[in-house]
Design a protein around this motif. Sequence first.
Motif, PDB file in Angstrom:
ATOM      1  N   ARG A  33       0.839  -1.210   0.000  1.00  0.00           N
ATOM      2  CA  ARG A  33       0.000   0.000   0.000  1.00  0.00           C
ATOM      3  C   ARG A  33       0.871   1.256   0.000  1.00  0.00           C
ATOM      4  O   ARG A  33       0.605   2.203  -0.747  1.00  0.00           O
ATOM      5  CB  ARG A  33      -0.918   0.009   1.222  1.00  0.00           C
ATOM      6  CG  ARG A  33      -2.047  -0.994   1.176  1.00  0.00           C
ATOM      7  CD  ARG A  33      -3.085  -0.693   2.262  1.00  0.00           C
ATOM      8  NE  ARG A  33      -2.491  -0.698   3.591  1.00  0.00           N
ATOM      9  CZ  ARG A  33      -2.434  -1.763   4.371  1.00  0.00           C
ATOM     10  NH1 ARG A  33      -2.934  -2.918   3.947  1.00  0.00           N
ATOM     11  NH2 ARG A  33      -1.906  -1.685   5.578  1.00  0.00           N
ATOM     12  N   ARG A  34       1.874   1.266   0.854  1.00  0.00           N
ATOM     13  CA  ARG A  34       2.683   2.476   1.006  1.00  0.00           C
ATOM     14  C   ARG A  34       3.416   2.840  -0.280  1.00  0.00           C
ATOM     15  O   ARG A  34       3.520   4.025  -0.629  1.00  0.00           O
ATOM     16  CB  ARG A  34       3.693   2.292   2.143  1.00  0.00           C
ATOM     17  CG  ARG A  34       4.601   3.492   2.359  1.00  0.00           C
ATOM     18  CD  ARG A  34       5.459   3.325   3.595  1.00  0.00           C
ATOM     19  NE  ARG A  34       4.637   3.190   4.802  1.00  0.00           N
ATOM     20  CZ  ARG A  34       5.149   3.016   6.011  1.00  0.00           C
ATOM     21  NH1 ARG A  34       6.455   2.941   6.184  1.00  0.00           N
ATOM     22  NH2 ARG A  34       4.355   2.905   7.063  1.00  0.00           N
ATOM     23  N   HIS A  35       3.921   1.841  -0.996  1.00  0.00           N
ATOM     24  CA  HIS A  35       4.697   2.110  -2.210  1.00  0.00           C
ATOM     25  C   HIS A  35       3.862   1.950  -3.482  1.00  0.00           C
ATOM     26  O   HIS A  35       4.421   1.963  -4.582  1.00  0.00           O
ATOM     27  CB  HIS A  35       5.917   1.186  -2.257  1.00  0.00           C
ATOM     28  CG  HIS A  35       6.877   1.408  -1.117  1.00  0.00           C
ATOM     29  ND1 HIS A  35       7.585   2.580  -0.955  1.00  0.00           N
ATOM     30  CD2 HIS A  35       7.229   0.615  -0.059  1.00  0.00           C
ATOM     31  CE1 HIS A  35       8.338   2.490   0.136  1.00  0.00           C
ATOM     32  NE2 HIS A  35       8.140   1.310   0.696  1.00  0.00           N
ATOM     33  N   ASP A  36       2.524   1.814  -3.285  1.00  0.00           N
ATOM     34  CA  ASP A  36       1.599   1.737  -4.418  1.00  0.00           C
ATOM     35  C   ASP A  36       2.038   0.671  -5.422  1.00  0.00           C
ATOM     36  O   ASP A  36       2.113   0.919  -6.626  1.00  0.00           O
ATOM     37  CB  ASP A  36       1.494   3.107  -5.104  1.00  0.00           C
ATOM     38  CG  ASP A  36       0.285   3.186  -6.025  1.00  0.00           C
ATOM     39  OD1 ASP A  36      -0.667   2.423  -5.804  1.00  0.00           O
ATOM     40  OD2 ASP A  36       0.309   4.012  -6.969  1.00  0.00           O
ATOM     41  N   LYS A  37       2.311  -0.527  -4.896  1.00  0.00           N
ATOM     42  CA  LYS A  37       2.756  -1.634  -5.734  1.00  0.00           C
ATOM     43  C   LYS A  37       1.594  -2.608  -5.963  1.00  0.00           C
ATOM     44  O   LYS A  37       0.693  -2.715  -5.124  1.00  0.00           O
ATOM     45  CB  LYS A  37       3.899  -2.384  -5.044  1.00  0.00           C
ATOM     46  CG  LYS A  37       5.126  -1.516  -4.749  1.00  0.00           C
ATOM     47  CD  LYS A  37       6.054  -1.416  -5.937  1.00  0.00           C
ATOM     48  CE  LYS A  37       6.813  -2.696  -6.153  1.00  0.00           C
ATOM     49  NZ  LYS A  37       7.833  -2.578  -7.205  1.00  0.00           N
ATOM     50  N   PRO A  38       1.602  -3.321  -7.093  1.00  0.00           N
ATOM     51  CA  PRO A  38       0.566  -4.330  -7.318  1.00  0.00           C
ATOM     52  C   PRO A  38       0.745  -5.509  -6.369  1.00  0.00           C
ATOM     53  O   PRO A  38       1.762  -5.614  -5.674  1.00  0.00           O
ATOM     54  CB  PRO A  38       0.793  -4.747  -8.775  1.00  0.00           C
ATOM     55  CG  PRO A  38       2.230  -4.427  -9.042  1.00  0.00           C
ATOM     56  CD  PRO A  38       2.544  -3.216  -8.224  1.00  0.00           C
ATOM     57  N   ALA A  39      -0.233  -6.388  -6.359  1.00  0.00           N
ATOM     58  CA  ALA A  39      -0.196  -7.539  -5.442  1.00  0.00           C
ATOM     59  C   ALA A  39       1.073  -8.364  -5.641  1.00  0.00           C
ATOM     60  O   ALA A  39       1.553  -8.547  -6.758  1.00  0.00           O
ATOM     61  CB  ALA A  39      -1.423  -8.421  -5.662  1.00  0.00           C
ATOM     62  N   ALA A  40       1.645  -8.836  -4.543  1.00  0.00           N
ATOM     63  CA  ALA A  40       2.839  -9.686  -4.578  1.00  0.00           C
ATOM     64  C   ALA A  40       2.796 -10.614  -3.376  1.00  0.00           C
ATOM     65  O   ALA A  40       2.300 -10.228  -2.308  1.00  0.00           O
ATOM     66  CB  ALA A  40       4.109  -8.838  -4.554  1.00  0.00           C
ATOM     67  N   HIS A  41       3.304 -11.835  -3.562  1.00  0.00           N
ATOM     68  CA  HIS A  41       3.244 -12.829  -2.490  1.00  0.00           C
ATOM     69  C   HIS A  41       4.588 -13.531  -2.320  1.00  0.00           C
ATOM     70  O   HIS A  41       5.357 -13.662  -3.269  1.00  0.00           O
ATOM     71  CB  HIS A  41       2.158 -13.866  -2.796  1.00  0.00           C
ATOM     72  CG  HIS A  41       0.786 -13.291  -2.852  1.00  0.00           C
ATOM     73  ND1 HIS A  41       0.022 -13.092  -1.727  1.00  0.00           N
ATOM     74  CD2 HIS A  41       0.047 -12.843  -3.901  1.00  0.00           C
ATOM     75  CE1 HIS A  41      -1.133 -12.566  -2.070  1.00  0.00           C
ATOM     76  NE2 HIS A  41      -1.157 -12.400  -3.393  1.00  0.00           N
ATOM     77  N   PHE A  42       4.837 -13.980  -1.092  1.00  0.00           N
ATOM     78  CA  PHE A  42       6.061 -14.728  -0.811  1.00  0.00           C
ATOM     79  C   PHE A  42       5.936 -16.154  -1.351  1.00  0.00           C
ATOM     80  O   PHE A  42       4.868 -16.766  -1.266  1.00  0.00           O
ATOM     81  CB  PHE A  42       6.315 -14.799   0.698  1.00  0.00           C
ATOM     82  CG  PHE A  42       6.628 -13.475   1.328  1.00  0.00           C
ATOM     83  CD1 PHE A  42       7.861 -12.867   1.124  1.00  0.00           C
ATOM     84  CD2 PHE A  42       5.694 -12.827   2.119  1.00  0.00           C
ATOM     85  CE1 PHE A  42       8.155 -11.644   1.709  1.00  0.00           C
ATOM     86  CE2 PHE A  42       5.973 -11.607   2.705  1.00  0.00           C
ATOM     87  CZ  PHE A  42       7.209 -11.012   2.496  1.00  0.00           C
ATOM     88  N   THR A  43       7.019 -16.666  -1.873  1.00  0.00           N
ATOM     89  CA  THR A  43       7.044 -18.078  -2.290  1.00  0.00           C
ATOM     90  C   THR A  43       7.346 -18.941  -1.063  1.00  0.00           C
ATOM     91  O   THR A  43       7.893 -18.452  -0.063  1.00  0.00           O
ATOM     92  CB  THR A  43       8.125 -18.318  -3.352  1.00  0.00           C
ATOM     93  OG1 THR A  43       9.414 -18.071  -2.765  1.00  0.00           O
ATOM     94  CG2 THR A  43       7.926 -17.409  -4.566  1.00  0.00           C
ATOM     95  N   PRO A  44       7.019 -20.232  -1.110  1.00  0.00           N
ATOM     96  CA  PRO A  44       7.334 -21.125   0.018  1.00  0.00           C
ATOM     97  C   PRO A  44       8.822 -21.135   0.364  1.00  0.00           C
ATOM     98  O   PRO A  44       9.190 -21.221   1.540  1.00  0.00           O
ATOM     99  CB  PRO A  44       6.870 -22.497  -0.486  1.00  0.00           C
ATOM    100  CG  PRO A  44       5.774 -22.186  -1.448  1.00  0.00           C
ATOM    101  CD  PRO A  44       6.192 -20.907  -2.134  1.00  0.00           C
ATOM    102  N   ALA A  45       9.696 -21.023  -0.659  1.00  0.00           N
ATOM    103  CA  ALA A  45      11.143 -21.029  -0.398  1.00  0.00           C
ATOM    104  C   ALA A  45      11.546 -19.832   0.455  1.00  0.00           C
ATOM    105  O   ALA A  45      12.367 -19.943   1.374  1.00  0.00           O
ATOM    106  CB  ALA A  45      11.910 -21.024  -1.720  1.00  0.00           C
ATOM    107  N   VAL A  46      10.952 -18.663   0.167  1.00  0.00           N
ATOM    108  CA  VAL A  46      11.270 -17.455   0.944  1.00  0.00           C
ATOM    109  C   VAL A  46      10.720 -17.593   2.358  1.00  0.00           C
ATOM    110  O   VAL A  46      11.390 -17.226   3.334  1.00  0.00           O
ATOM    111  CB  VAL A  46      10.692 -16.204   0.242  1.00  0.00           C
ATOM    112  CG1 VAL A  46      10.696 -15.009   1.189  1.00  0.00           C
ATOM    113  CG2 VAL A  46      11.512 -15.880  -1.004  1.00  0.00           C
ATOM    114  N   THR A  47       9.529 -18.124   2.482  1.00  0.00           N
ATOM    115  CA  THR A  47       8.942 -18.313   3.808  1.00  0.00           C
ATOM    116  C   THR A  47       9.831 -19.198   4.665  1.00  0.00           C
ATOM    117  O   THR A  47      10.051 -18.926   5.851  1.00  0.00           O
ATOM    118  CB  THR A  47       7.543 -18.938   3.686  1.00  0.00           C
ATOM    119  OG1 THR A  47       6.723 -18.096   2.869  1.00  0.00           O
ATOM    120  CG2 THR A  47       6.893 -19.084   5.048  1.00  0.00           C
ATOM    121  N   LYS A  48      10.379 -20.252   4.074  1.00  0.00           N
ATOM    122  CA  LYS A  48      11.284 -21.142   4.808  1.00  0.00           C
ATOM    123  C   LYS A  48      12.544 -20.403   5.244  1.00  0.00           C
ATOM    124  O   LYS A  48      13.019 -20.581   6.369  1.00  0.00           O
ATOM    125  CB  LYS A  48      11.658 -22.343   3.938  1.00  0.00           C
ATOM    126  CG  LYS A  48      10.523 -23.319   3.708  1.00  0.00           C
ATOM    127  CD  LYS A  48      10.976 -24.492   2.850  1.00  0.00           C
ATOM    128  CE  LYS A  48       9.843 -25.480   2.607  1.00  0.00           C
ATOM    129  NZ  LYS A  48      10.279 -26.630   1.791  1.00  0.00           N
TER     130      LYS A  48
END
Length: 497
Positions: free
Chosen positions: A352-367
């Motif tokens: 929201r703050r940087h007015d970016k489109p939707a983005a999600h973490f991948t399982p590898a990043v979550t790990k």
Amino acid sequence: MSDSQSLKKSTGKPEYDPSTFRLLVVDNEAAHARAMTESLEKVGYKCTVATSGPEAATLIERDTFDIIITDMVMNDVDGMKLLKLAGQRLPDAEVVMVTGHATVPIAVEAMQQGAFNFLEKPITPSRLRAIVEKAVGAVSLRRQNTELMSRLDERFGFEGIIYTSKKMQQVIDRLRRIAATDATVLITGENGTGKEIVAQAVHQNSPRRNKPIVAINTGAIAENLVESELFGHVKGAFTGADADRIGAFEYANGGTLFLDEVGDMPMSTQIKLLRVLEESKITRVGDNKAIKVNVRLISATNRPLEAMIDAGTFRSDLYFRLKVVTVELPALRERREDVIPLMDHFRKMFLRRHDKPAAHFTPAVTKRFFAYDWPGNVRELRNFVEMMVVLDTDGKLDVEDLPPELVDDEAGEHTAEEITLPTISSDADSNLIGQPLSVIERWAIEKTLQLTNDNREEAAKILGIGARTLYRRLDQYKKESDEEGAESGDHASDEHA
């Protein structure tokens, strides 16, 4: 020009939308009630009419109004009774009293009982509208204050602290008990654990919430200026003191003063701070006049104050004054269950703050995030997430977006490859050996949902399955649990029989 436009332009005050306010007009004389209603509806107000006191009382009991305009002299239930009833049922409403028998004592009594204003018949449309507009302004200001306090609670209250772990739940429970008191609080914990956020939450949930909270980082101020920052100074007190200056204690008067990194405070200032805590008075640098202050003190440190006392760099008497109540914030590595909820919170915030489109973490990043030891705690996690969101170009927060600290496989006690979410304990391992795959799968799904605070989309990504598949599995588990419960009930009935 419409009546509503002329009304707004004539006052020069903030423009309120009249249609958002509900008015109740009460008068025994139907013609007079109708005349007032027509005058107000012309400028956009929504009005309900009652032509008797009992009818008005029923409406006040069952409905909501912002402004009540009522005749004072009526049979059965008069204006004063309606004023009292409104105070009980609609405390945020403003009541305007109308009478053809105005006397000073009656007017004074009505105002003392909480009436907003007093009108004497005959009433001109301009006078009526002017009084109602003032009442609407008061209601609107109260609405704004309520909304502001709600936003402050959401941002700075305990509701704004993200956690799922039992350790943080215990901390929050302790803080809630502390907040309602006026006790001096010492918050300890590593850098980045959220000491200032906790101090804000304590203030926001305290009786001082409508007064200021002033934060001072004593470790970031030059030693020769600490006293001036805290207590203020008078003109000529030292080189560069060109005018009188109010210090943090005076700014925070009636509210809360948060002293961060209190362990870095010079010894000379420690002595003066102790005196302030004992006497509730401060003296500006270069002055002899004591000034009374009423301040709640919350301090924080990441340093071992007891060891500093032994080393002679921190006063023991000040330490015991600061630690009337102590709260220790756990490091993020000690509450890993909070990592994924924090990731998701900061992801949404920075998108929201940087007015970016939707983005999600991948399982590898979550790990990787889950495995990392977070020496900088929540602050470090927040900075990492912001960097990844800012640099992302494909809507997928993946390994290539990671900061260098998380790219290095040696970071933390465990590498991302060595850990599987959720981590299987030895007890769980032995219990699951020899079980059908369906049982193991259910265990993994339920544990991962616990880990993600019931975020099903995030859990599906970690497990490497589709969200729809996860939902089907959960429906299946619920059905199986219901059937097992029904069977248990049947068996219990048979045994009882």
